[in-house]
Design a protein around this motif. Structure first.
Motif, PDB file in Angstrom:
ATOM      1  N   ASP A   1      12.209  48.513 -40.308  1.00 21.59           N
ATOM      2  CA  ASP A   1      11.470  48.636 -39.051  1.00 21.59           C
ATOM      3  C   ASP A   1      11.422  47.249 -38.406  1.00 21.59           C
ATOM      4  N   PRO A   2      12.060  47.070 -37.247  1.00 26.17           N
ATOM      5  CA  PRO A   2      12.115  45.727 -36.648  1.00 26.17           C
ATOM      6  C   PRO A   2      10.750  45.151 -36.296  1.00 26.17           C
ATOM      7  N   ARG A   3       9.730  45.984 -36.195  1.00 21.30           N
ATOM      8  CA  ARG A   3       8.389  45.456 -35.905  1.00 21.30           C
ATOM      9  C   ARG A   3       7.867  44.584 -37.040  1.00 21.30           C
ATOM     10  N   TRP A   4       8.423  44.781 -38.240  1.00 23.67           N
ATOM     11  CA  TRP A   4       7.978  43.992 -39.391  1.00 23.67           C
ATOM     12  C   TRP A   4       8.862  42.769 -39.631  1.00 23.67           C
ATOM     13  N   ALA A   5       9.881  42.553 -38.822  1.00 23.06           N
ATOM     14  CA  ALA A   5      10.852  41.493 -39.108  1.00 23.06           C
ATOM     15  C   ALA A   5      10.193  40.119 -39.197  1.00 23.06           C
ATOM     16  N   ASP A   6       9.293  39.809 -38.263  1.00 25.22           N
ATOM     17  CA  ASP A   6       8.656  38.490 -38.296  1.00 25.22           C
ATOM     18  C   ASP A   6       7.823  38.296 -39.553  1.00 25.22           C
ATOM     19  N   ALA A   7       7.113  39.339 -39.963  1.00 25.78           N
ATOM     20  CA  ALA A   7       6.274  39.228 -41.166  1.00 25.78           C
ATOM     21  C   ALA A   7       7.129  39.002 -42.406  1.00 25.78           C
TER      22      ALA A   7
ATOM     23  N   TRP B   1      -7.924  45.370 -47.423  1.00 21.29           N
ATOM     24  CA  TRP B   1      -6.813  46.126 -46.854  1.00 21.29           C
ATOM     25  C   TRP B   1      -6.470  45.591 -45.472  1.00 21.29           C
ATOM     26  N   SER B   2      -5.194  45.499 -45.218  1.00 27.78           N
ATOM     27  CA  SER B   2      -4.684  45.117 -43.907  1.00 27.78           C
ATOM     28  C   SER B   2      -3.293  45.701 -43.781  1.00 27.78           C
ATOM     29  N   ALA B   3      -2.684  45.567 -42.610  1.00 29.30           N
ATOM     30  CA  ALA B   3      -1.304  46.020 -42.455  1.00 29.30           C
ATOM     31  C   ALA B   3      -0.407  45.371 -43.497  1.00 29.30           C
TER      32      ALA B   3
ATOM     33  N   MET C   1      -6.720  45.718 -33.531  1.00 31.62           N
ATOM     34  CA  MET C   1      -7.333  44.599 -34.232  1.00 31.62           C
ATOM     35  C   MET C   1      -6.310  43.928 -35.116  1.00 31.62           C
ATOM     36  N   ASP C   2      -6.570  42.654 -35.500  1.00 36.15           N
ATOM     37  CA  ASP C   2      -5.608  41.874 -36.274  1.00 36.15           C
ATOM     38  C   ASP C   2      -5.293  42.507 -37.616  1.00 36.15           C
ATOM     39  N   LEU C   3      -6.249  43.268 -38.175  1.00 37.49           N
ATOM     40  CA  LEU C   3      -6.007  43.892 -39.478  1.00 37.49           C
ATOM     41  C   LEU C   3      -4.857  44.880 -39.418  1.00 37.49           C
ATOM     42  N   GLU C   4      -4.579  45.421 -38.254  1.00 39.74           N
ATOM     43  CA  GLU C   4      -3.568  46.456 -38.120  1.00 39.74           C
ATOM     44  C   GLU C   4      -2.451  46.004 -37.180  1.00 39.74           C
ATOM     45  N   THR C   5      -2.053  44.761 -37.327  1.00 40.78           N
ATOM     46  CA  THR C   5      -0.954  44.225 -36.547  1.00 40.78           C
ATOM     47  C   THR C   5       0.232  43.956 -37.439  1.00 40.78           C
ATOM     48  N   PHE C   6       1.426  43.965 -36.854  1.00 38.85           N
ATOM     49  CA  PHE C   6       2.638  43.667 -37.615  1.00 38.85           C
ATOM     50  C   PHE C   6       2.847  42.165 -37.786  1.00 38.85           C
ATOM     51  N   ALA C   7       2.097  41.368 -37.058  1.00 38.52           N
ATOM     52  CA  ALA C   7       2.273  39.918 -37.129  1.00 38.52           C
ATOM     53  C   ALA C   7       1.806  39.386 -38.480  1.00 38.52           C
ATOM     54  N   PRO C   8       2.412  38.281 -38.934  1.00 41.12           N
ATOM     55  CA  PRO C   8       2.032  37.738 -40.243  1.00 41.12           C
ATOM     56  C   PRO C   8       0.777  36.893 -40.220  1.00 41.12           C
ATOM     57  N   GLY C   9       0.365  36.415 -39.057  1.00 42.94           N
ATOM     58  CA  GLY C   9      -0.805  35.558 -39.004  1.00 42.94           C
ATOM     59  C   GLY C   9      -0.866  34.833 -37.683  1.00 42.94           C
ATOM     60  N   SER C  10      -1.878  33.950 -37.567  1.00 43.07           N
ATOM     61  CA  SER C  10      -2.055  33.188 -36.338  1.00 43.07           C
ATOM     62  C   SER C  10      -2.728  31.864 -36.684  1.00 43.07           C
ATOM     63  N   GLY C  11      -2.240  30.809 -36.083  1.00 46.65           N
ATOM     64  CA  GLY C  11      -2.883  29.509 -36.258  1.00 46.65           C
ATOM     65  C   GLY C  11      -2.378  28.709 -37.441  1.00 46.65           C
TER      66      GLY C  11
ATOM     67  N   LEU D   1     -10.024  28.793 -37.114  1.00 52.26           N
ATOM     68  CA  LEU D   1      -8.751  28.109 -37.280  1.00 52.26           C
ATOM     69  C   LEU D   1      -7.570  29.070 -37.220  1.00 52.26           C
ATOM     70  N   GLY D   2      -7.788  30.324 -37.576  1.00 53.58           N
ATOM     71  CA  GLY D   2      -6.697  31.291 -37.560  1.00 53.58           C
ATOM     72  C   GLY D   2      -6.868  32.307 -38.664  1.00 53.58           C
ATOM     73  N   TRP D   3      -5.825  33.115 -38.840  1.00 56.06           N
ATOM     74  CA  TRP D   3      -5.855  34.123 -39.897  1.00 56.06           C
ATOM     75  C   TRP D   3      -4.480  34.205 -40.540  1.00 56.06           C
ATOM     76  N   SER D   4      -4.462  34.757 -41.745  1.00 54.70           N
ATOM     77  CA  SER D   4      -3.214  34.739 -42.503  1.00 54.70           C
ATOM     78  C   SER D   4      -3.120  35.964 -43.396  1.00 54.70           C
ATOM     79  N   THR D   5      -1.869  36.384 -43.653  1.00 55.02           N
ATOM     80  CA  THR D   5      -1.540  37.382 -44.683  1.00 55.02           C
ATOM     81  C   THR D   5      -0.449  36.789 -45.566  1.00 55.02           C
ATOM     82  N   GLY D   6      -0.060  37.559 -46.573  1.00 53.87           N
ATOM     83  CA  GLY D   6       0.887  37.032 -47.558  1.00 53.87           C
ATOM     84  C   GLY D   6       0.107  36.488 -48.737  1.00 53.87           C
ATOM     85  N   SER D   7      -0.347  37.404 -49.592  1.00 59.52           N
ATOM     86  CA  SER D   7      -1.379  37.067 -50.569  1.00 59.52           C
ATOM     87  C   SER D   7      -0.975  35.973 -51.542  1.00 59.52           C
ATOM     88  N   ARG D   8       0.265  35.995 -51.982  1.00 55.11           N
ATOM     89  CA  ARG D   8       0.699  35.048 -53.007  1.00 55.11           C
ATOM     90  C   ARG D   8       1.465  33.873 -52.412  1.00 55.11           C
TER      91      ARG D   8
END
Length: 962
Positions: A362-368, A163-165, A1-11, A131-138
């Motif tokens: 961890d290169p999986r987090w590089a994009d985030a 809570w999310s990744a 699920m998106d909550l547990e992905t290394f990606a920073p967001g979508s859309g 429309l999409g989802w996002s992380t990066g609280s501040r």
């Protein structure tokens, strides 16, 4: 699920600058419908426009839902409040659903939905379309709303998961507070502009990237095209002289306005420069915080912060540990503060597991991580106040730092990069440390610090400026050692200064505790009051630490010589022309003369003449010189004090060439009035006379006092029922004492439970001598304490206490002094000494010698976590009044003073302000010395010069009726 992905967001749309545009916009802040669920496993049918939310609660946006009765706040400093198992999160995941209905203005087409801050994961629907989802609280995120907007009624739905990744990337030292806590806006602006405005100290250059044409009428710039650089006759922008110019960029469909400041940041020879001049950062770390609103701060709160900083000589801010609300940077541009803008990134909790799995490596987090850095830089790139980008905080080391730093250098080579977590500085441009001791800071300033193993990295680092991104931890009573740090920063050009941790106490308003900290909401894992570590209290009242910091940061120096004062300009850019200088002469704290000083614009020597001929009362005289604002400034009115210094003067000769009379508090000429005399028998009547000492039943009468015959304890003083005084070594531990380990040492020694053995009560020689041994149980350590009381003229008393230690005392002690109790009717203290605020051996530089007065209640410093406080230093005399009676204590030569309506034991036991309940006695401490404060809650303890070791000593006081 998106909550547990290394990606920073979508859309989300590409990040862009925060700009003032004339394009239409719709403010979506206000009252939203809200529903809280305990887990993320909730149907998303609420996003449909026709969903019935009539049974939902209402919640203001911006806000945090735990501060409005939905769940509870939680505080941790380092540890994660959930298992370290990235990217997984707990099933128990508070999830807030938001709905907002709004009407679209007639003729509206297209637009972007902008969220400036949501913690920690947000999924967004408009009229039922995701429309999409996002992380990066501040950090801001924008979604294209145009295809889904409707004329008239529109429904915006947002689901926020606590809570999310991404929570693994946001382990900053602060409260965990989910919610939509910054602005929500629908805007038709799509502009992105990057203005480049440099100044080398002689000439200014201007260019910009982006579409459109730029006009800057004040400098004669019209129709400037992208990529074209022009030279302009602009004044430089600095934090001391924040000169801004208003630019307009005209684009198809909108016009944006920018405040442009011309300045260039560079590094040469290991020195940080702005506009070709060395820069010394006198800074603070600032979290966004308000005791009722959390991080949902208002513009008024932000402005109050900047004004308070400017008024206390702070010139720089590190935005710990995330980009602030964009309006804060506007204020820094306008009013003048240097800024290190920090990315929203910290993984401190991985240190608890040996940094295994750290996202930094961890290169999986590089994009985030790159996404967070891009959003930081793109939003804030046009602010002249921002002079460095920071990759984040306490995130260890790893390959992703190179990704973040590399992109940032390509995008904006005009600003150095900061990161403290890698001491090799492989990806940074400045050498940054936290809580380095004074000795280490000096070694770095001299260039003789311990080398790195890699010679190339070592040579690179030695060519860098050094700054302390955190130092002088301002937790509770403290910080100590500020002046010593500042002296080093000013002595060595390589040292670029630093940032005190931190600006504000994060105490949340609480109905029972006054202000709450970690654990007050039942958190199973927390870091107690470590979140209460600021220079201002939660209500933004300056603490004594902030007043000391203002003194340490003064941009004007004074040095006194024989008949002269030398004034030194410590500004980097502003000079002294905006200041006026005055001098005041006081005799025993009373003003006898005040006059202006004519100081050259560049500083220099100013002669002081005729001081000895000034009239006076023959008391102790002091000269105080002050530098104040000559005119109103945007951040303070004319007359605001910038800097001051004092020096003692010889006694006045008076107008007739003779002394001006006895000093206040001196012996002689005082009589004991019947209403304040001792309520005991007098010698020669029913009392038995003993060579200047008389006996009345079980009491010994001496001067205006009475003592218990069996114990030698003072019980009556000038009509007051009193207890004591007796030797005391204990103080209610400060945060620095507790977290630094001294409290544990002291309790092991038993200093909080001393016993007092009476070995002898002797009369003779016109006085009373009491011999005691003071010692804790379970040890052979002790102190021989001899109290020698003698009568003085006018019914007064002189007390000399002789102290002789026994045994090998292994640690410093909290205090050496006398404790006694007075009647509760004592209400006010007037003293001649340092004031008006508290001072300890390595604090209190903001206090000055003078005559001061305060109620007993006002002598207290209301630290959120109660602890030792309120000590007035170098007191020559103090007068205690109340209930129609008064008496005076005089030092030979000085003493320390503390008076409060609760005992040290009660203060020691308290954990919140409301725990301190005034009793029916005033507990008075008359101290010889205190242990220094230091910053050992996080950082070094007190310097050796401020450690209090027991040694043979004599402490003398006089008590006189007033």
């Amino acid at each position: 699920m998106d909550l547990e992905t290394f990606a920073p967001g979508s859309g989300g749309l590409a990040p862009r600058a925060a700009l003032r545009s004339d394009a239409p916009s719709l403010d979506l802040n206000g009252t939203w419908r809200f529903r809280l669920s305990p887990t993320a496993a909730v149907p998303d049918d609420f996003a449909q426009p026709d969903h019935d939310d009539s049974g939902w609660a209402e919640l203001p946006v911006p806000s945090h839902w735990p501060l409005h009765g939905h769940g509870s706040p939680a505080y941790t400093n380092v540890v994660y409040p959930f298992p370290v198992d990235p990217p997984h999160v707990p099933t128990e995941n508070p999830t807030g659903d938001y709905r907002r209905v709004f009407d679209l203005p007639d003729g509206w087409s297209g637009g972007r939905l902008r969220f400036d801050g949501v913690e920690s994961f947000a999924r967004v629907w408009l009229n039922g379309h995701e429309l999409g989802w996002s992380t990066g609280s501040r950090l801001p995120v924008e979604f294209d709303a145009g295809p889904f907007l409707r004329p008239g009624r529109n429904v915006l739905a947002v689901r926020v998961h606590q809570w999310s990744a991404a929570s693994y990337l946001e382990d900053q030292d602060m409260w965990w507070l989910p919610g939509i806590f910054r602005d929500v806006t629908l805007t038709r602006s799509a502009a992105d502009v990057f203005v480049h405005a440099g100044h080398d100290g002689r000439r200014a250059t201007l260019s910009f990237d982006g579409p459109g044409l730029l006009d800057l009428p004040e400098l004669g710039v019209a129709g400037l095209e992208p990529g074209v650089e022009v030279t302009v006759a602009a004044e430089p922008w600095t934090a001391e002289t924040p000169r801004l110019y208003q630019a307009v960029v005209t684009l198809p469909g909108e016009t944006v306005r920018l405040a442009v400041g011309f300045r260039t940041v560079s590094i040469a020879g290991g020195v940080l420069l702005v506009n070709g001049r060395p820069l010394l950062l006198k800074g603070v770390n600032r979290h966004e915080f308000h005791p009722e609103r959390g991080r949902a701060v208002t513009y008024e709160t932000m402005r109050e912060d900047v004004l308070l900083m400017k008024r206390h000589n702070v010139n720089a801010v590190r935005t710990s540990h995330y980009p602030p609300h964009p309006a804060f940077l506007d204020l820094c541009d306008e009013l003048g503060l240097w800024v290190i803008d920090e990315c929203d990134f910290e993984t401190h909790g991985f240190g608890q597991v040996g940094w295994r799995g750290n996202p930094t490596d961890d290169p999986r987090w590089a994009d985030a991580l790159l996404d967070r850095m891009r959003r930081t830089v793109e939003r804030d790139k046009n602010h002249p106040s921002v002079i460095m980008w920071s990759l984040g905080n306490e995130a260890g080391v790893g390959r992703n730092l190179a990704v973040m730093a590399g992109w940032t250098r390509d995008r904006d080579p005009s600003r150095p990069i900061h990161y403290e977590g890698d001491w090799s500085c492989e990806h940074a441009d400045v050498y940054s440390r936290m809580y380095a001791s004074h000795a280490e800071v000096e070694a770095i300033g001299r260039g003789v610090e311990d080398p790195l193993d890699d010679p190339a990295l070592d040579a690179r680092r030695r060519a860098m400026p050094f700054l302390q991104c955190e130092y002088a931890h301002a937790m509770g009573n403290g910080p100590g050692g500020l002046a010593e740090y500042q002296e080093l920063f000013e002595r060595y050009p390589r040292l670029a200064g630093g940032f005190v941790w931190e600006w504000i106490d994060h105490g949340l308003a609480h109905p029972r505790h006054g202000y709450a900290y970690g654990g007050d909401y039942g958190e199973p894992v927390h870091d107690s009051n470590f979140v209460v570590d600021g220079l201002v209290f939660p209500d933004r009242t300056p603490s004594p630490g902030l007043l000391d910091l203002k003194k340490a940061f003064e941009p004007v120096g004074f040095a006194f010589g024989d008949g002269v004062v030398t004034v030194t300009d410590k500004h980097g850019f502003a000079g002294l022309a905006h200041l006026t200088f005055t001098a005041v002469v006081e005799d025993e704290g009373l003003t006898v003369a005040e006059f202006p000083l004519r100081v050259p614009a560049e500083g220099g020597e100013v002669k002081l003449t005729g001081l000895a001929e000034l009239p006076g009362g023959g008391g102790e005289r002091w000269l105080t010189v002050r530098a104040v604002l000559a005119d109103d400034q945007p951040w303070a009115p004319a007359g605001h004090e910038i800097a001051w210094a004092q020096t003692p003067l010889p006694p006045a000769t008076g107008l007739d060439g003779e002394g001006g009379g006895a000093a206040p508090g001196a012996e002689g000429g005082t009589t004991v009035s019947p209403e304040i005399g001792p309520d005991v028998g007098a010698a020669g009547s029913t009392a038995e006379a003993w060579a200047g000492v008389s006996r009345a039943g079980d009491l010994v009468v001496l001067g205006g006092a009475a003592f218990d015959l069996a114990t030698g304890r003072l019980v009556r003083l000038f009509g007051h029922d009193v207890e004591g005084p007796r030797l005391d070594l204990w103080r209610a531990p400060t945060d620095n004492d507790r977290y630094g380990g001294l409290e544990a040492d002291w309790r092991r020694l038993g200093l909080h439970r001393l016993t007092h053995r009476i070995d002898a009560v002797e009369t003779g020689g016109g006085g009373l001598t009491v011999r005691t041994r003071v010692a804790p149980a379970a040890t052979d350590l002790g102190l021989r304490a001899v109290y020698r009381w003698t009568a003085t003229d006018g019914g007064g008393l002189r007390l000399a206490v002789e102290i002789e230690p026994e045994g090998d005392w292994p640690a410093p002690v909290p205090r050496v002094g006398l404790a006694m109790a007075l009647p509760g009717g004592v209400e006010r203290v007037t003293w001649f000494g340092r004031g008006p605020g508290e001072a300890y051996p390595d604090t209190g530089t903001a206090t000055r010698v003078g005559r001061w007065s305060a109620t007993v209640d006002d002598l207290q410093t209301p630290y959120v976590y109660p602890q030792e406080n309120g000590h007035r230093a170098d007191v020559r005399w103090a007068e205690f009044t109340g209930a129609g009676r008064a008496f005076r204590v005089v030092g030979e030569p000085v003493f320390g003073l503390t008076a409060r309506r609760w005992s040290t034991a009660e203060l020691d036991a308290a954990t919140h302000r409301p725990d301190l309940v005034p009793g029916d006695r005033v507990h008075l401490h008359l101290d010889l010395a205190h242990q220094g404060i230091g910053t050992a809650a996080c950082g070094p303890g007190a310097l050796p010069a401020y450690e209090l070791r027991v040694r043979p000593t004599t402490f003398t006081l006089r008590f006189t009726p007033s």
